[in-house]
Write an enzyme that holds these catalytic residues in place. Structure first.
Site, PDB file in Angstrom:
ATOM      1  N   THR A  14       1.075  -0.963  -0.017  1.00 24.91           N
ATOM      2  CA  THR A  14       0.429  -0.333   0.227  1.00 24.91           C
ATOM      3  C   THR A  14       0.830   1.281  -0.217  1.00 24.91           C
ATOM      4  O   THR A  14       0.290   2.279  -0.688  1.00 24.91           O
ATOM      5  CB  THR A  14      -1.052  -0.018   1.209  1.00 24.91           C
ATOM      6  OG1 THR A  14      -2.192  -0.895   1.406  1.00 24.91           O
ATOM      7  CG2 THR A  14      -1.929   1.233   1.384  1.00 24.91           C
ATOM      8  N   TYR A  28      -8.234   0.369  -3.196  1.00 20.94           N
ATOM      9  CA  TYR A  28      -6.771   1.225  -4.135  1.00 20.94           C
ATOM     10  C   TYR A  28      -6.535  -0.100  -4.441  1.00 20.94           C
ATOM     11  O   TYR A  28      -6.732  -1.196  -4.397  1.00 20.94           O
ATOM     12  CB  TYR A  28      -6.503   1.790  -3.486  1.00 20.94           C
ATOM     13  CG  TYR A  28      -5.516   1.028  -1.920  1.00 20.94           C
ATOM     14  CD1 TYR A  28      -5.919   1.261  -1.086  1.00 20.94           C
ATOM     15  CD2 TYR A  28      -4.622   0.538  -1.817  1.00 20.94           C
ATOM     16  CE1 TYR A  28      -6.048   0.174   0.133  1.00 20.94           C
ATOM     17  CE2 TYR A  28      -4.681  -0.079  -1.203  1.00 20.94           C
ATOM     18  CZ  TYR A  28      -5.116  -0.273   0.561  1.00 20.94           C
ATOM     19  OH  TYR A  28      -3.999  -0.935   0.977  1.00 20.94           O
ATOM     20  N   THR A  94       1.781  -4.607   4.171  1.00 18.83           N
ATOM     21  CA  THR A  94       1.584  -4.520   5.912  1.00 18.83           C
ATOM     22  C   THR A  94       0.810  -6.077   6.403  1.00 18.83           C
ATOM     23  O   THR A  94       1.319  -6.631   7.481  1.00 18.83           O
ATOM     24  CB  THR A  94       0.805  -3.626   6.340  1.00 18.83           C
ATOM     25  OG1 THR A  94      -0.312  -3.641   5.723  1.00 18.83           O
ATOM     26  CG2 THR A  94       1.550  -2.708   5.905  1.00 18.83           C
ATOM     27  N   ASP A  95       0.203  -6.883   4.947  1.00 14.02           N
ATOM     28  CA  ASP A  95      -0.363  -7.852   5.544  1.00 14.02           C
ATOM     29  C   ASP A  95       0.919  -9.241   5.935  1.00 14.02           C
ATOM     30  O   ASP A  95       0.606  -9.953   6.979  1.00 14.02           O
ATOM     31  CB  ASP A  95      -1.137  -8.584   3.745  1.00 14.02           C
ATOM     32  CG  ASP A  95      -2.144  -7.742   3.777  1.00 14.02           C
ATOM     33  OD1 ASP A  95      -2.555  -6.861   4.717  1.00 14.02           O
ATOM     34  OD2 ASP A  95      -2.825  -8.035   2.787  1.00 14.02           O
ATOM     35  N   LYS A 167       0.807  -7.553  12.501  1.00  8.04           N
ATOM     36  CA  LYS A 167      -0.208  -6.605  12.348  1.00  8.04           C
ATOM     37  C   LYS A 167      -1.677  -6.669  13.025  1.00  8.04           C
ATOM     38  O   LYS A 167      -1.803  -8.539  12.719  1.00  8.04           O
ATOM     39  CB  LYS A 167      -0.509  -6.720  10.259  1.00  8.04           C
ATOM     40  CG  LYS A 167      -2.094  -5.683  10.435  1.00  8.04           C
ATOM     41  CD  LYS A 167      -1.625  -5.991   8.993  1.00  8.04           C
ATOM     42  CE  LYS A 167      -2.630  -4.408   7.885  1.00  8.04           C
ATOM     43  NZ  LYS A 167      -3.208  -4.652   6.367  1.00  8.04           N
ATOM     44  N   GLU A 288      -1.253 -28.165  28.197  1.00 13.91           N
ATOM     45  CA  GLU A 288      -2.432 -28.311  27.208  1.00 13.91           C
ATOM     46  C   GLU A 288      -2.078 -29.919  27.032  1.00 13.91           C
ATOM     47  O   GLU A 288      -3.127 -30.293  26.840  1.00 13.91           O
ATOM     48  CB  GLU A 288      -2.634 -27.559  26.300  1.00 13.91           C
ATOM     49  CG  GLU A 288      -3.589 -26.039  26.490  1.00 13.91           C
ATOM     50  CD  GLU A 288      -4.695 -26.217  27.225  1.00 13.91           C
ATOM     51  OE1 GLU A 288      -5.654 -27.525  26.471  1.00 13.91           O
ATOM     52  OE2 GLU A 288      -5.559 -25.505  27.242  1.00 13.91           O
TER      53      GLU A 288
HETATM   54  N1  LIG Z   1      -2.101  -1.765   3.811  1.00 13.35           N
HETATM   55  C1  LIG Z   1      -0.846  -3.228   2.584  1.00 13.35           C
HETATM   56  O1  LIG Z   1      -0.498  -2.408   2.494  1.00 13.35           O
HETATM   57  C2  LIG Z   1      -1.719  -3.927   2.392  1.00 13.35           C
HETATM   58  C3  LIG Z   1      -1.383  -4.234   0.527  1.00 13.35           C
HETATM   59  C4  LIG Z   1      -1.511  -5.565   0.499  1.00 13.35           C
HETATM   60  N2  LIG Z   1      -2.666  -6.043   0.697  1.00 13.35           N
HETATM   61  C5  LIG Z   1      -0.502  -5.723   1.258  1.00 13.35           C
HETATM   62  O2  LIG Z   1       0.309  -6.404   1.865  1.00 13.35           O
HETATM   63  O3  LIG Z   1       0.786  -5.709  -0.005  1.00 13.35           O
END
Ligand SMILES: NC(=O)CC[C@H](N)C(=O)O
Length: 331
Positions: A14, A28, A94-95, A167, A288
């Site tokens: 992103t 986007y 970020t994923d 995340k 467990e």
């Molecule tokens: N906020 C993001 O970067 C998510 C955008 C995309 N799904 C990725 O991980 O590249």
């Protein structure tokens, strides 16, 4: 000329995203803007470092494969050996950012700062967070005080260790959290530190990206109510060398799933019990489940996706179940 030399390796996400309108914060396309344009968009970078950019990939991070990890880590390791590189920034979706950061933290043997950064909103959106995140990341990568702290993740003014950070929420800009807290803050071009990572990493790691040529298949099976053994058996049948079980609570495993995991272990598949609890799973050996009896491994506080990374790296280095458990407590 006395400014630190920072290399920015761009991989997509992103932070390189673009939407149709300023109101599009979530709708986007990721991985559109090339690295030169990203850098040109933040002229303030020149105040903190001499910055050069390199486009390594242009992808969304959910599509990162083990091959992408190897290519990126080998490039980072090579750059870290260059005298004209003081620090390295990786722009990333970020994923799966937390997985790449942990992989680099385990395998790149350098004390130079390596900072992974992303954004939650594309550059075209109102209150886009990528530009300040990038400036902060370059600031930390060029800061001698960041040396020796392993791979860092800089997001939302916070400096996190790549080992702990995950995340924890999507959409919001305060997406990245560490269960044991951030290491520090970056504010107005200055890093402020409050703690240091306690586990082995980078220069103190027994792993070395220069010696890793392939990563074995490690898959994740998810625990829930009404869990069945279909996924674990299918993943093993498809060739997984280890299964991370994203167990419920303390890494508990449903009695409908236990026999399959025991059989797979007997066939040579490593079984790693992790927890699906978000932002604070903690799995203790022989709590467990009788791990000593079953020859299973516990992931301790690592979430399932980080446990997958550590298991792959350990198995690539030839670890057996005993070594794998020791590694889970050391890293
Ligand atoms: N906020 C993001 O970067 C998510 C955008 C995309 N799904 C990725 O991980 O590249």
């Amino acid at each position: 000329a006395d400014k630190p030399q920072v290399m920015v390796l761009a991989t997509g996400g992103t932070i390189a995203g673009a939407g149709a309108q300023a109101a599009n914060s979530a709708t986007y396309q990721a991985a559109k803007v090339p690295v030169d344009k990203l850098l040109a968009g933040v002229p303030e970078l020149g105040n903190v470092a001499q910055v050069r950019g390199e486009q390594v990939f242009q992808i969304a991070s959910e599509s990162f494969t083990n091959e992408h990890l190897l290519t990126l880590a080998k490039r980072v390791a090579a750059l870290s050996k260059q005298a004209d590189v003081d620090g390295i920034v990786i722009t990333h979706g970020t994923d799966t950012l937390e997985e790449t950061a942990y992989f680099l933290h385990l395998t790149v043997r350098t004390s130079k700062p390596i900072v992974v950064v992303g954004s939650m909103r594309p550059g075209t959106a109102l209150s886009a967070d990528g530009t300040l995140n990038l400036l902060n990341a370059v600031t930390v990568a060029g800061d001698a005080s960041a040396r020796g702290k392993g791979v860092l993740v800089v997001m939302n003014d916070e400096i996190h260790t790549g080992r702990d950070v995950a995340k924890t929420v999507n959409i919001k800009t305060e997406a990245f959290k560490s269960p044991w807290g951030p290491l520090g803050m970056v504010v107005e071009g200055k890093s402020f530190w409050f703690r240091a990572p306690a586990k082995r990493h980078t220069v103190n790691s027994e792993f070395d990206i220069d010696k890793i040529t392939a990563l074995p298949s490690v898959e994740i099976a998810y625990g829930s109510g009404n869990a069945s053994d279909v996924a674990p058996r299918a993943l093993a049948a498809a060739g997984a060398k280890a299964l991370v079980y994203a167990g419920t609570g303390n890494g508990s495993v449903s009695k409908q799933v236990v026999p399959a995991l025991r059989e797979l272990r007997a066939q040579g598949v490593q079984i790693v019990r992790s927890s699906r609890v978000n932002g604070g799973g903690f799995v203790l050996r022989n709590a467990e489940q009788p791990d000593d009896q079953y020859d299973w491994v516990v992931a301790h506080d690592l979430n399932p996706q980080k446990a997958r990374i550590l298991t792959s790296v350990a198995l690539a280095a030839g670890a057996d179940s005993k070594a794998l458990q020791r590694i889970f407590l050391d890293y």
